[in-house]
Design a protein around this motif. Structure first.
Motif, mmCIF file in Angstrom:
data_model
loop_
_atom_site.group_PDB
_atom_site.id
_atom_site.type_symbol
_atom_site.label_atom_id
_atom_site.label_comp_id
_atom_site.label_asym_id
_atom_site.label_seq_id
_atom_site.Cartn_x
_atom_site.Cartn_y
_atom_site.Cartn_z
ATOM 1 N N GLU A 98 8.679 12.107 -0.438
ATOM 2 C CA GLU A 98 9.182 13.550 0.271
ATOM 3 C C GLU A 98 8.078 13.949 -0.691
ATOM 4 O OE1 GLU A 98 12.466 16.269 1.918
ATOM 5 O OE2 GLU A 98 12.683 15.288 -0.243
ATOM 6 N N LEU A 99 8.304 14.000 -1.805
ATOM 7 C CA LEU A 99 7.950 14.397 -3.223
ATOM 8 C C LEU A 99 6.321 14.039 -3.108
ATOM 9 C CD1 LEU A 99 8.595 16.120 -5.437
ATOM 10 C CD2 LEU A 99 8.773 14.156 -7.689
ATOM 11 N N PHE A 100 5.736 12.911 -2.746
ATOM 12 C CA PHE A 100 4.179 12.961 -3.271
ATOM 13 C C PHE A 100 3.653 13.897 -1.599
ATOM 14 C CE2 PHE A 100 4.617 9.667 -5.675
ATOM 15 C CZ PHE A 100 3.499 9.603 -6.355
ATOM 16 N N LEU A 101 4.463 13.937 -0.378
ATOM 17 C CA LEU A 101 3.684 14.252 0.560
ATOM 18 C C LEU A 101 3.695 16.392 0.126
ATOM 19 C CD1 LEU A 101 3.301 14.347 3.500
ATOM 20 C CD2 LEU A 101 5.231 14.581 4.266
ATOM 21 N N ILE A 102 5.249 16.608 0.106
ATOM 22 C CA ILE A 102 5.021 17.634 -0.683
ATOM 23 C C ILE A 102 3.606 18.787 -1.517
ATOM 24 C CG2 ILE A 102 6.906 19.360 -1.283
ATOM 25 C CD1 ILE A 102 8.890 18.215 -0.219
ATOM 26 N N THR A 103 4.020 17.552 -2.399
ATOM 27 C CA THR A 103 3.032 17.972 -3.685
ATOM 28 C C THR A 103 1.339 18.031 -2.953
ATOM 29 O OG1 THR A 103 2.511 15.816 -4.537
ATOM 30 C CG2 THR A 103 4.058 17.548 -5.530
ATOM 31 N N THR A 104 1.163 17.255 -2.253
ATOM 32 C CA THR A 104 -0.106 16.730 -1.346
ATOM 33 C C THR A 104 -0.307 18.073 -0.482
ATOM 34 O OG1 THR A 104 -0.304 14.451 -1.448
ATOM 35 C CG2 THR A 104 -1.846 15.467 0.254
ATOM 36 N N GLN A 105 0.778 17.319 0.541
ATOM 37 C CA GLN A 105 0.306 19.803 1.333
ATOM 38 C C GLN A 105 0.298 20.786 0.328
ATOM 39 O OE1 GLN A 105 3.927 18.822 3.581
ATOM 40 N NE2 GLN A 105 3.476 17.679 4.975
ATOM 41 N N LEU A 106 0.951 21.174 -0.540
ATOM 42 C CA LEU A 106 0.849 22.479 -1.468
ATOM 43 C C LEU A 106 -0.938 22.233 -1.594
ATOM 44 C CD1 LEU A 106 1.860 24.495 -2.161
ATOM 45 C CD2 LEU A 106 2.572 23.377 -4.596
ATOM 46 N N SER A 107 -1.686 21.140 -2.563
ATOM 47 C CA SER A 107 -3.124 21.120 -2.429
ATOM 48 C C SER A 107 -3.817 21.565 -1.175
ATOM 49 C CB SER A 107 -2.705 19.882 -3.095
ATOM 50 O OG SER A 107 -3.122 18.915 -2.389
ATOM 51 N N ILE A 108 -3.853 20.837 0.290
ATOM 52 C CA ILE A 108 -4.405 20.972 1.070
ATOM 53 C C ILE A 108 -4.521 22.939 1.675
ATOM 54 C CG2 ILE A 108 -4.770 20.427 3.513
ATOM 55 C CD1 ILE A 108 -3.626 17.871 2.613
ATOM 56 N N PHE A 109 -3.085 22.970 1.036
ATOM 57 C CA PHE A 109 -2.637 24.468 1.610
ATOM 58 C C PHE A 109 -3.674 25.395 0.869
ATOM 59 C CE2 PHE A 109 -0.506 28.671 1.244
ATOM 60 C CZ PHE A 109 -0.631 29.226 2.528
ATOM 61 N N SER B 181 1.003 -0.778 -0.139
ATOM 62 C CA SER B 181 0.125 -0.032 0.252
ATOM 63 C C SER B 181 1.216 1.546 0.050
ATOM 64 C CB SER B 181 -1.609 -0.081 1.152
ATOM 65 O OG SER B 181 -1.942 1.174 1.026
ATOM 66 N N PHE B 182 0.668 2.449 -1.345
ATOM 67 C CA PHE B 182 1.590 3.195 -0.965
ATOM 68 C C PHE B 182 0.834 4.221 -0.198
ATOM 69 C CE2 PHE B 182 2.415 7.877 -2.936
ATOM 70 C CZ PHE B 182 3.784 7.577 -2.929
ATOM 71 N N LEU B 183 -0.183 4.453 -0.294
ATOM 72 C CA LEU B 183 -1.501 5.047 0.878
ATOM 73 C C LEU B 183 -0.267 4.984 1.968
ATOM 74 C CD1 LEU B 183 -3.065 7.724 1.256
ATOM 75 C CD2 LEU B 183 -4.582 5.801 1.908
ATOM 76 N N ASN B 184 -0.376 3.984 2.554
ATOM 77 C CA ASN B 184 -0.131 3.501 3.963
ATOM 78 C C ASN B 184 1.104 4.049 4.348
ATOM 79 O OD1 ASN B 184 1.653 0.837 5.997
ATOM 80 N ND2 ASN B 184 -0.302 1.509 6.356
ATOM 81 N N LYS B 185 2.389 3.710 2.980
ATOM 82 C CA LYS B 185 3.752 4.460 3.401
ATOM 83 C C LYS B 185 3.119 5.941 3.200
ATOM 84 C CE LYS B 185 6.087 0.125 1.798
ATOM 85 N NZ LYS B 185 5.387 -0.699 1.831
ATOM 86 N N LEU B 186 2.871 6.259 3.165
ATOM 87 C CA LEU B 186 2.519 7.706 3.098
ATOM 88 C C LEU B 186 2.547 7.890 4.076
ATOM 89 C CD1 LEU B 186 3.214 10.503 1.068
ATOM 90 C CD2 LEU B 186 0.915 9.918 -0.032
ATOM 91 N N ILE B 187 1.206 7.454 4.635
ATOM 92 C CA ILE B 187 0.980 8.047 5.687
ATOM 93 C C ILE B 187 2.034 7.957 6.961
ATOM 94 C CG2 ILE B 187 -0.957 7.582 7.514
ATOM 95 C CD1 ILE B 187 -2.445 7.050 5.814
ATOM 96 N N ARG B 188 2.175 6.771 6.837
ATOM 97 C CA ARG B 188 3.691 6.865 7.912
ATOM 98 C C ARG B 188 4.735 7.716 8.028
ATOM 99 N NH1 ARG B 188 6.125 2.055 7.653
ATOM 100 N NH2 ARG B 188 5.109 1.017 6.126
ATOM 101 N N PHE B 189 4.958 7.624 7.092
ATOM 102 C CA PHE B 189 6.436 8.355 6.333
ATOM 103 C C PHE B 189 5.782 9.731 6.865
ATOM 104 C CE2 PHE B 189 8.799 12.213 3.658
ATOM 105 C CZ PHE B 189 9.396 11.570 3.906
#
Length: 370
Positions: A347-358, A171-179
């Motif tokens: 990290e790349l996925f998280l940064i782009t997700t945080q930007l979209s959430i902001f 699960s990529f989502l699981n790894k992203l959440i844990r990261f």
């Protein structure tokens, strides 16, 4: 001077900020050893606020009750649930004399506000030392409570713990959440270790009731739906009253969100509180995120332009080396070693997700905690 060369010098400045941040702020915790302090004689009140958590309570409460600790109570707060949460709570209360149930009815003034329900739970607790967790969390061991309470002292009235998420294979989502969880823990543990505590997580934290009422509880941010954990800690924590606990036995583990939509909604609530942090915390956290974003943008642009690619690559690799070193030590400490090799992609996925959430939070605000 050409535009690519200007971008390259900006990249050097951004990487310098990142390296300085990792080595000065974050590395101090990454190499810090966990200290085991066990106490079984301080009376503890465990506060669990639940909304529509009948199944989780049925499965997880026995593990809380099974703690090897001499004197503790559990205060179960039913926050206007529409399922069998209250029924399950009452069944446990009838079987265990150290369980108290607080039933919170719908209140128009405080609708959807977990802080109101938590306040009633805190008022109903018998003891001065409060430990907080969620209904979907399980302790990592039967010594969880002893480890957390062992960090209280005459000076330390706040204990920040680690709330992990369970691992899901493939699960990529699981790894992203844990990261994201590890990176957040790396930051709030590091800041606290350097005398600048700024947040904790409600899945695993503790503080004294006296501290809560002496600072008027959640009154200063009661109108903000989220932030019962991080905004309160940001308001009252300082370098002398805060301790960190990260022994593996002190962790709690909960089930992560199973869909990107549910996780995004959760992160929207969390991120919406950051603008209420103290100015110094907002500055350093904002600088870190901005430098992360610029690192990826500038690095990718310069690689695509083919500008002095050897030097660009050297700068990028330097930054990754320092980041992986720091994140690697922390991941090992927190039992998340499998994330290390994937950390650049995550990290790349998280940064782009945080930007979209902001951006989404600028358009509309989350309305309630659940």
């Amino acid at each position: 001077m050409t535009l690519p060369s200007i971008l390259f010098y900006i990249l050097i400045g951004v990487v310098s900020i990142q390296v300085a941040y990792y080595l000065s702020f974050l590395f101090s915790f990454a190499i810090k050893r966990a200290e085991t302090r066990l106490k079984k004689n301080i009376p503890i009140s465990i506060i669990i606020c639940a909304k529509n958590e009948a199944e989780n309570l049925k499965n997880n409460l026995p593990l809380i009750l099974n703690q090897e600790y001499s004197n503790f109570e559990i205060v179960l707060v039913n926050d206007s649930s529409s399922d069998n949460t209250l029924k399950i709570m009452k069944e446990f209360e009838a079987k265990h004399n150290n369980i108290t149930v607080v039933d919170v009815k719908t209140n128009e003034t405080f609708w959807g506000n977990k802080k109101y329900a938590l306040t009633l739970g805190i008022k109903a607790s018998k003891y001065d030392f409060l430990v907080f967790t969620d209904a979907d969390c399980i302790p990592n061991s039967n010594k969880w409570l002893a480890h957390i309470s062992g960090n209280f002292s005459n000076q330390k009235s706040i204990v920040l713990g680690y709330g992990a998420y369970s691992k899901k294979r493939f699960s990529f989502l699981n790894k992203l959440i844990r990261f994201e969880t590890v990176l957040t823990a790396l930051q709030y543990f590091s800041y606290s270790n350097l005398g600048m505590p700024y947040m904790g997580v409600g899945r695993n934290m503790a503080y004294r009731k006296e501290l809560f009422f002496n600072n008027s509880g959640f009154n200063n941010h009661m109108s903000i739906k989220s932030g019962d954990d991080d905004l309160f800690i940001n308001e009252v924590a300082n370098k002398t009253n805060t301790s960190i606990c990260f022994t593996s036995d002190s962790f709690t583990v909960s089930e992560p969100k199973a869909s990107f939509k549910a996780w995004i909604l959760q992160k929207r609530r969390h991120i919406s509180t950051a603008k209420y942090y103290k100015l110094k915390h907002k500055f350093f956290l904002g600088l870190f995120y901005t430098s992360q974003l610029l690192f990826w943008i500038l690095g990718i642009v310069l690689i695509l332009l083919g500008y002095n690619w050897q030097w660009v690559l050297a700068v990028i690799l330097l930054r990754f080396f320092v980041q992986l070193l720091c994140f690697g030590f922390t991941s090992k400490k927190l039992g998340e070693v499998d994330l290390i090799i994937l950390s650049p992609i995550l990290e790349l996925f998280l940064i782009t997700t945080q930007l979209s959430i902001f951006i989404a939070n600028l358009i509309s605000k989350p309305k309630h905690w659940k």
